[in-house]
Design a protein around this motif. Structure first.
Motif, short mmCIF file in Angstrom:
data_model
loop_
_atom_site.label_atom_id
_atom_site.label_comp_id
_atom_site.label_asym_id
_atom_site.label_seq_id
_atom_site.Cartn_x
_atom_site.Cartn_y
_atom_site.Cartn_z
N SER A 286 -15.18 9.25 -1.28
CA SER A 286 -14.49 10.04 -0.25
C SER A 286 -15.32 10.10 1.02
N LEU A 287 -14.64 10.33 2.13
CA LEU A 287 -15.34 10.54 3.39
C LEU A 287 -14.56 11.54 4.24
N LEU A 288 -15.19 12.68 4.52
CA LEU A 288 -14.63 13.67 5.42
C LEU A 288 -15.19 13.42 6.82
N ILE A 289 -14.31 13.47 7.83
CA ILE A 289 -14.70 13.23 9.23
C ILE A 289 -14.59 14.57 9.95
N PRO A 290 -15.64 15.38 9.95
CA PRO A 290 -15.55 16.75 10.50
C PRO A 290 -15.12 16.81 11.95
N ASP A 291 -15.52 15.80 12.75
CA ASP A 291 -15.16 15.83 14.17
C ASP A 291 -13.66 15.71 14.39
N ALA A 292 -12.94 15.25 13.36
CA ALA A 292 -11.48 15.08 13.47
C ALA A 292 -10.75 16.05 12.56
N VAL B 152 -16.68 4.11 3.95
CA VAL B 152 -16.31 4.65 2.65
C VAL B 152 -15.98 3.54 1.67
N VAL B 153 -15.34 2.45 2.13
CA VAL B 153 -15.02 1.34 1.23
C VAL B 153 -16.28 0.64 0.75
N ASP B 154 -17.21 0.40 1.65
CA ASP B 154 -18.44 -0.28 1.25
C ASP B 154 -19.26 0.57 0.29
N ARG B 155 -19.24 1.89 0.46
CA ARG B 155 -19.93 2.77 -0.49
C ARG B 155 -19.27 2.70 -1.87
N LEU B 156 -17.94 2.66 -1.88
CA LEU B 156 -17.21 2.55 -3.15
C LEU B 156 -17.59 1.26 -3.88
N GLU C 155 -5.98 -10.23 -15.54
CA GLU C 155 -7.10 -9.57 -16.20
C GLU C 155 -8.40 -9.90 -15.46
N GLY C 156 -9.17 -8.87 -15.17
CA GLY C 156 -10.43 -9.04 -14.45
C GLY C 156 -10.32 -8.79 -12.96
N ASP C 157 -9.09 -8.80 -12.41
CA ASP C 157 -8.91 -8.55 -10.97
C ASP C 157 -9.37 -7.13 -10.61
N PHE C 158 -9.99 -7.02 -9.43
CA PHE C 158 -10.35 -5.71 -8.88
C PHE C 158 -9.34 -5.33 -7.80
N GLY C 159 -9.10 -4.03 -7.67
CA GLY C 159 -8.24 -3.52 -6.62
C GLY C 159 -8.82 -2.27 -6.00
N VAL C 160 -8.49 -2.04 -4.74
CA VAL C 160 -8.90 -0.82 -4.03
C VAL C 160 -7.66 -0.05 -3.62
N LEU C 161 -7.63 1.24 -3.97
CA LEU C 161 -6.61 2.17 -3.51
C LEU C 161 -7.21 2.99 -2.38
N MET C 162 -6.44 3.23 -1.33
CA MET C 162 -6.99 3.93 -0.17
C MET C 162 -5.93 4.82 0.47
N THR C 163 -6.28 6.08 0.68
CA THR C 163 -5.40 7.02 1.39
C THR C 163 -6.18 7.71 2.49
N MET C 164 -5.45 8.26 3.43
CA MET C 164 -6.10 9.00 4.51
C MET C 164 -5.18 10.13 4.95
N GLY C 165 -5.79 11.24 5.42
CA GLY C 165 -4.96 12.37 5.81
C GLY C 165 -5.79 13.50 6.41
N PRO C 166 -5.20 14.71 6.47
CA PRO C 166 -5.86 15.84 7.13
C PRO C 166 -7.25 16.12 6.57
N SER D 33 -10.43 15.33 8.88
CA SER D 33 -9.67 14.15 8.44
C SER D 33 -10.45 13.46 7.33
N THR D 34 -9.73 12.92 6.35
CA THR D 34 -10.35 12.41 5.14
C THR D 34 -9.84 11.03 4.80
N ILE D 35 -10.75 10.19 4.31
CA ILE D 35 -10.38 8.91 3.72
C ILE D 35 -10.79 8.94 2.25
N GLU D 36 -9.86 8.65 1.38
CA GLU D 36 -10.11 8.62 -0.07
C GLU D 36 -9.93 7.21 -0.59
N THR D 37 -10.79 6.79 -1.51
CA THR D 37 -10.69 5.46 -2.08
C THR D 37 -10.91 5.50 -3.59
#
Length: 389
Positions: A252-258, A292-296, A367-378, A380-384
């Motif tokens: 997760s990443l919270l963006i306090p300035d936004a 946030v994606v690179d940290r994940l 089988e073996g494939d990786f996937g990234v799920l990503m949302t963003m919202g108030p 402001s936050t990015i979730e992965t």
């Protein structure tokens, strides 16, 4: 307990062996998904005509949104065909009616996809931002659908478009802590119950974007005694035999300035809540997406090039483009995200699950494939989230 291991260049040295754990903890995996929408869909042009909007600037916002159709439930009309104003009380009643209807249908489709029954649900998490209910949506659905009264439940209210992944994180943790038990996450957003009708560009942007929709996903962590077994080797009658991806981690990443860039305000003139979207939010999200994606991925020793499937929240054309450019993705990578926006608009917290359902329908995940799920919202936050088939 010690043993010996070879030293580089020759010789031996003692090494300590840690005792093997008694039980291996299995990650939670997705065993089913289902979606539902309201009864009627409208093109952007049809909505402009129905609401008798003639302002060329507002019409331009609607017609250049990369949205072709949305499922909505407009207000009732007067004898001359004009839409009536809905009070906040009317909107809350609409939210309750639509969320319960869509939510129940999405849950039933999800269970059918997983090959399980209502009686198998042990935990229900309900997410919504488009209305407030007490008791919450989870309690009402348990009563109305006939889910067992002993089902554990939680409601996530007011977090916004990112909330689907916030809730998925908590639901997956419950699943891992209760192996062999089924957890269901439902995102039910009646965006028709969150509109303000006025002549401002602020509301025009919001009104051009959101649609009604619900999505449910079922999770299961296999019991420890099934660790290492292929799906075909699981015991007869084992719940959730579908080959869904495992949930490997979250970031997760919270963006306090936004923090005020996406918010509900109380409109004293309209006597109802009004949603605000800062025009710069797509660029704010894009600028922080890499971090946030690179940290994940770093937590799993992966790079972006290792990811076969990207399922991003359909927040809007500018948001999708900003994420794509900043992460170095192709339009093909985000085809499901763009397709959901085109066909449904922004469905708030459940948008990414509509994209996930479309990926499954393609039958391209291996089988073996990786996937990234990503949302963003108030926030402001990015979730992965990181998943693997």
């Amino acid at each position: 307990m010690t043993t010996t291991v070879a030293r580089p260049g020759g010789g031996i040295s003692p090494a300590r062996l840690e005792p093997e754990p008694k039980h291996r903890v299995n990650p939670s995996r997705i065993i089913g998904v289902g979606t539902a929408v309201t009864e009627d869909s409208y093109s952007q042009r049809a909505l402009l005509d129905l609401f008798r909007i003639t302002d060329p600037k507002v019409r331009s916002v609607f017609l250049n949104s990369a949205i072709e159709r949305r499922y909505l439930t407009p207000p009732p009309r007067d004898t001359e065909g004009a839409f009536l104003q809905e009070s906040q009380k009317d909107l809350l009643a609409k939210h309750k009616r639509l969320a319960l209807d869509m939510g129940a249908r999405a849950v039933r489709k999800c269970l059918a996809a997983a090959g399980i029954e209502l009686a198998d649900i042990d935990y229900l998490c309900c997410v919504t931002t488009t209305g407030f209910l007490t008791p919450g949506l989870s309690a009402l659905l348990i009563r109305d659908m006939g889910i067992g009264a002993g089902c554990s439940r939680v409601d996530v209210v007011g977090m916004g478009c990112n909330a689907g992944l916030n809730a998925l994180n908590a639901t997956a943790a419950w699943s891992v802590a209760h192996p062999g038990q089924v957890a269901v996450l439902l995102c039910a957003e009646a965006c028709s119950a969150a509109y303000v009708m006025d002549s401002t560009m602020r509301t025009a942007v919001v009104n051009s974007l959101f649609g009604d929709g619900a999505a449910a996903i079922a999770l299961l962590a296999d019991p420890p005694d099934t660790a290492g077994l292929a799906l075909g080797e699981l015991p007869e009658g084992h719940i959730g035999s579908s080959a869904g991806p495992r949930l490997l981690g979250f970031s997760s990443l919270l963006i306090p300035d936004a923090i005020d860039a996406m918010r509900y305000d109380w409109d004293d003139d309209q006597h109802k809540f009004s949603f605000y979207l800062d025009p710069d939010i797509p660029y704010v999200v894009g600028a922080h997406a890499e971090r946030v994606v690179d940290r994940l991925l770093a937590g799993a020793g992966l790079r972006r090039s290792d990811i076969a499937h990207w399922l991003v929240h359909s927040g809007g054309k500018k948001v999708i483009d900003a994420v794509r450019v900043n992460l170095g993705l192709s339009r093909h990578d985000l085809r499901h995200t763009s397709g959901v926006l085109r066909d449904y608009g922004n469905l708030s917290s459940g948008s990414f699950l509509f994209s996930y359902e479309r990926l499954l329908q393609e039958r391209l995940a291996r089988e073996g494939d990786f996937g990234v799920l990503m949302t963003m919202g108030p926030g402001s936050t990015i979730e992965t989230a990181l998943v693997q088939w």
